[in-house]
Design an enzyme around this catalytic site. Structure first.
Site, PDB file in Angstrom:
ATOM      1  N   ARG A  94      -8.819  71.418 -17.387  1.00 25.32           N
ATOM      2  CA  ARG A  94      -8.815  70.806 -18.720  1.00 25.32           C
ATOM      3  C   ARG A  94      -7.899  71.536 -19.702  1.00 25.32           C
ATOM      4  O   ARG A  94      -7.607  71.021 -20.775  1.00 25.32           O
ATOM      5  CB  ARG A  94     -10.249  70.738 -19.266  1.00 25.32           C
ATOM      6  CG  ARG A  94     -11.066  69.650 -18.577  1.00 25.32           C
ATOM      7  CD  ARG A  94     -12.411  69.437 -19.256  1.00 25.32           C
ATOM      8  NE  ARG A  94     -13.383  70.456 -18.899  1.00 25.32           N
ATOM      9  CZ  ARG A  94     -14.623  70.507 -19.392  1.00 25.32           C
ATOM     10  NH1 ARG A  94     -14.995  69.615 -20.292  1.00 25.32           N
ATOM     11  NH2 ARG A  94     -15.450  71.447 -19.013  1.00 25.32           N
ATOM     12  N   GLN A  95      -7.452  72.730 -19.351  1.00 28.45           N
ATOM     13  CA  GLN A  95      -6.464  73.418 -20.197  1.00 28.45           C
ATOM     14  C   GLN A  95      -5.095  73.199 -19.574  1.00 28.45           C
ATOM     15  O   GLN A  95      -4.632  73.967 -18.737  1.00 28.45           O
ATOM     16  CB  GLN A  95      -6.763  74.917 -20.305  1.00 28.45           C
ATOM     17  CG  GLN A  95      -5.859  75.599 -21.331  1.00 28.45           C
ATOM     18  CD  GLN A  95      -6.226  77.044 -21.580  1.00 28.45           C
ATOM     19  OE1 GLN A  95      -7.210  77.532 -21.072  1.00 28.45           O
ATOM     20  NE2 GLN A  95      -5.411  77.734 -22.362  1.00 28.45           N
ATOM     21  N   HIS A 128     -10.000  65.541 -14.666  1.00 25.26           N
ATOM     22  CA  HIS A 128     -10.076  65.050 -16.046  1.00 25.26           C
ATOM     23  C   HIS A 128      -8.772  64.382 -16.492  1.00 25.26           C
ATOM     24  O   HIS A 128      -8.803  63.353 -17.166  1.00 25.26           O
ATOM     25  CB  HIS A 128     -10.428  66.201 -16.988  1.00 25.26           C
ATOM     26  CG  HIS A 128     -10.816  65.758 -18.362  1.00 25.26           C
ATOM     27  ND1 HIS A 128     -11.927  64.957 -18.600  1.00 25.26           N
ATOM     28  CD2 HIS A 128     -10.242  65.972 -19.577  1.00 25.26           C
ATOM     29  CE1 HIS A 128     -12.020  64.726 -19.901  1.00 25.26           C
ATOM     30  NE2 HIS A 128     -11.010  65.315 -20.515  1.00 25.26           N
ATOM     31  N   LYS A 190     -14.434  56.201 -31.773  1.00 27.51           N
ATOM     32  CA  LYS A 190     -14.535  57.443 -32.521  1.00 27.51           C
ATOM     33  C   LYS A 190     -13.737  57.300 -33.808  1.00 27.51           C
ATOM     34  O   LYS A 190     -12.552  56.981 -33.783  1.00 27.51           O
ATOM     35  CB  LYS A 190     -14.010  58.617 -31.688  1.00 27.51           C
ATOM     36  CG  LYS A 190     -14.931  59.020 -30.543  1.00 27.51           C
ATOM     37  CD  LYS A 190     -14.415  60.253 -29.814  1.00 27.51           C
ATOM     38  CE  LYS A 190     -15.356  60.677 -28.695  1.00 27.51           C
ATOM     39  NZ  LYS A 190     -14.856  61.864 -27.965  1.00 27.51           N
ATOM     40  N   ARG A 192     -12.623  59.235 -37.352  1.00 24.40           N
ATOM     41  CA  ARG A 192     -12.521  60.528 -38.015  1.00 24.40           C
ATOM     42  C   ARG A 192     -12.647  60.359 -39.544  1.00 24.40           C
ATOM     43  O   ARG A 192     -11.916  59.595 -40.149  1.00 24.40           O
ATOM     44  CB  ARG A 192     -11.193  61.215 -37.678  1.00 24.40           C
ATOM     45  CG  ARG A 192     -11.080  62.640 -38.241  1.00 24.40           C
ATOM     46  CD  ARG A 192      -9.787  63.292 -37.784  1.00 24.40           C
ATOM     47  NE  ARG A 192      -9.741  63.439 -36.350  1.00 24.40           N
ATOM     48  CZ  ARG A 192     -10.304  64.433 -35.660  1.00 24.40           C
ATOM     49  NH1 ARG A 192     -10.979  65.374 -36.302  1.00 24.40           N
ATOM     50  NH2 ARG A 192     -10.200  64.489 -34.357  1.00 24.40           N
ATOM     51  N   ASP A 217     -19.380  58.677 -17.509  1.00 24.04           N
ATOM     52  CA  ASP A 217     -18.307  59.601 -17.883  1.00 24.04           C
ATOM     53  C   ASP A 217     -17.940  60.431 -16.660  1.00 24.04           C
ATOM     54  O   ASP A 217     -18.682  60.469 -15.674  1.00 24.04           O
ATOM     55  CB  ASP A 217     -18.748  60.502 -19.038  1.00 24.04           C
ATOM     56  CG  ASP A 217     -17.581  60.879 -19.952  1.00 24.04           C
ATOM     57  OD1 ASP A 217     -16.418  60.679 -19.549  1.00 24.04           O
ATOM     58  OD2 ASP A 217     -17.833  61.382 -21.056  1.00 24.04           O
ATOM     59  N   SER A 221     -20.654  68.040 -20.235  1.00 23.87           N
ATOM     60  CA  SER A 221     -20.672  69.494 -20.409  1.00 23.87           C
ATOM     61  C   SER A 221     -21.804  69.893 -21.362  1.00 23.87           C
ATOM     62  O   SER A 221     -22.906  70.190 -20.935  1.00 23.87           O
ATOM     63  CB  SER A 221     -19.319  69.972 -20.930  1.00 23.87           C
ATOM     64  OG  SER A 221     -19.276  71.380 -20.995  1.00 23.87           O
ATOM     65  N   THR A 222     -21.561  69.884 -22.649  1.00 20.91           N
ATOM     66  CA  THR A 222     -22.611  70.247 -23.606  1.00 20.91           C
ATOM     67  C   THR A 222     -23.528  69.072 -23.920  1.00 20.91           C
ATOM     68  O   THR A 222     -24.623  69.262 -24.446  1.00 20.91           O
ATOM     69  CB  THR A 222     -21.999  70.756 -24.917  1.00 20.91           C
ATOM     70  OG1 THR A 222     -21.201  69.708 -25.499  1.00 20.91           O
ATOM     71  CG2 THR A 222     -21.126  71.974 -24.664  1.00 20.91           C
TER      72      THR A 222
END
Length: 293
Positions: A94-95, A128, A190, A192, A217, A221-222
């Site tokens: 993911r990075q 991802h 989403k 903003r 999904d 993760s969290t």
């Protein structure tokens, strides 16, 4: 072909080995008192094409990556002809870009490390961002486990239910699930806030009243995105809410928060072994390997 049972994916690797009737190679592994890893292949791989099945999910994803590299190196040193790594959850992907000066690109580092260890091919599941596969100095491929998750719900009697993506970018995942489930499909939006900068989920135009909804999904993760989605669905009158993902990382109290938000069941695969790993990737991986035999 022989299958090497990576210490992080022993049960999955044994299931794959059984499905395609291929001999497996056990691995002795341990952690030395100083924290360093040790692996030893317990079988002959001379002249063989070998497949290492080893996930690299948390916890201790660094150690699992080193085990993978050590197993590949050991196989080549023992005379293996070709090494294919099957890594259901591939850490650090993911990075994939630099955001700040001085940062590295983790996926590129991992790709070069695995190449140097002797890996010739890599198969992963629901990476991802698929474009990161170009970082690897060998053939790297991703396949999807979403259909297997959808089939789980059909077997549980949930046919013609609504497949929901948590955002527009994941719509392709919900559409894949919908092909199996046969019900409606949609996504949250989403938005903003231009004053606070915070991102807020919205279900504008989404009609789920009285319906059973499964939020799909690739990774949980969290759990924050799923919690927000579940609350919106309940407010919109959804009768039942479930969630499914290929990689159920579920860090900290994520599962508790998701269930408290109104989700009735969390379903994941054995890419991340645990209590929510209710769907095995063995049939998917077996199908891919059969094509290489």
């Amino acid at each position: 072909m022989k299958i090497i049972l990576g210490p992080a994916s022993i049960e999955l690797a044994e299931n794959v080995s059984s499905l395609i009737d291929i001999q497996n190679i056990p691995v002795t592994s341990k952690i030395f008192p100083d924290g360093e890893s040790y692996v030893k292949l317990e079988g002959n791989v001379l002249g063989e094409n070998v497949v290492i099945i080893q996930t690299t999910c948390p916890p201790m994803q660094d150690g699992k990556l080193f085990q993978l590299a050590f197993m590949a190196d050991a196989a080549k040193r023992a005379g293996a002809n070709k090494v294919t790594a099957v890594v259901p959850y591939l850490a650090y992907t993911r990075q994939d870009k630099m955001f700040l000066s001085g940062e590295g690109i983790s996926v590129g580092t991992i790709a070069r490390m695995l190449g140097a260890s002797g890996i010739d091919n890599l198969l992963t599941v629901n990476i991802h961002s698929e474009h990161v596969l170009s970082e690897f100095p060998f053939l790297a491929k991703t396949v999807s486990g979403i259909s297997l998750l959808a089939e789980y719900f059909v077997k549980q009697g949930h046919k013609n239910v609504f497949a929901l993506a948590p955002d527009k970018g994941a719509m392709y995942i919900a559409q894949e699930a919908q092909q199996v489930l046969g019900g409606g499909v949609g996504h949250l939006s989403k938005v903003r806030d231009r004053y606070t900068g915070q991102t807020v989920q919205s279900a504008e135009g989404l009609d789920v009243e009285g319906q059973t909804v499964v939020i799909f999904d690739d990774i949980i993760s969290t759990g924050g995105t799923i919690v927000g989605a579940a609350k919106i669905l309940k407010e919109r009158g959804a009768k039942h809410v479930f969630t499914a993902c290929v990689h159920p990382l579920l860090i900290g109290d994520a599962s508790k928060r998701i269930l408290e938000a109104g989700v009735e069941e969390i379903v994941g695969t054995d890419s991340v072994p645990g209590v929510y790993s209710k769907v095995s990737l063995a049939p998917l991986i077996s199908k891919q390997l059969k094509g290489a035999i």
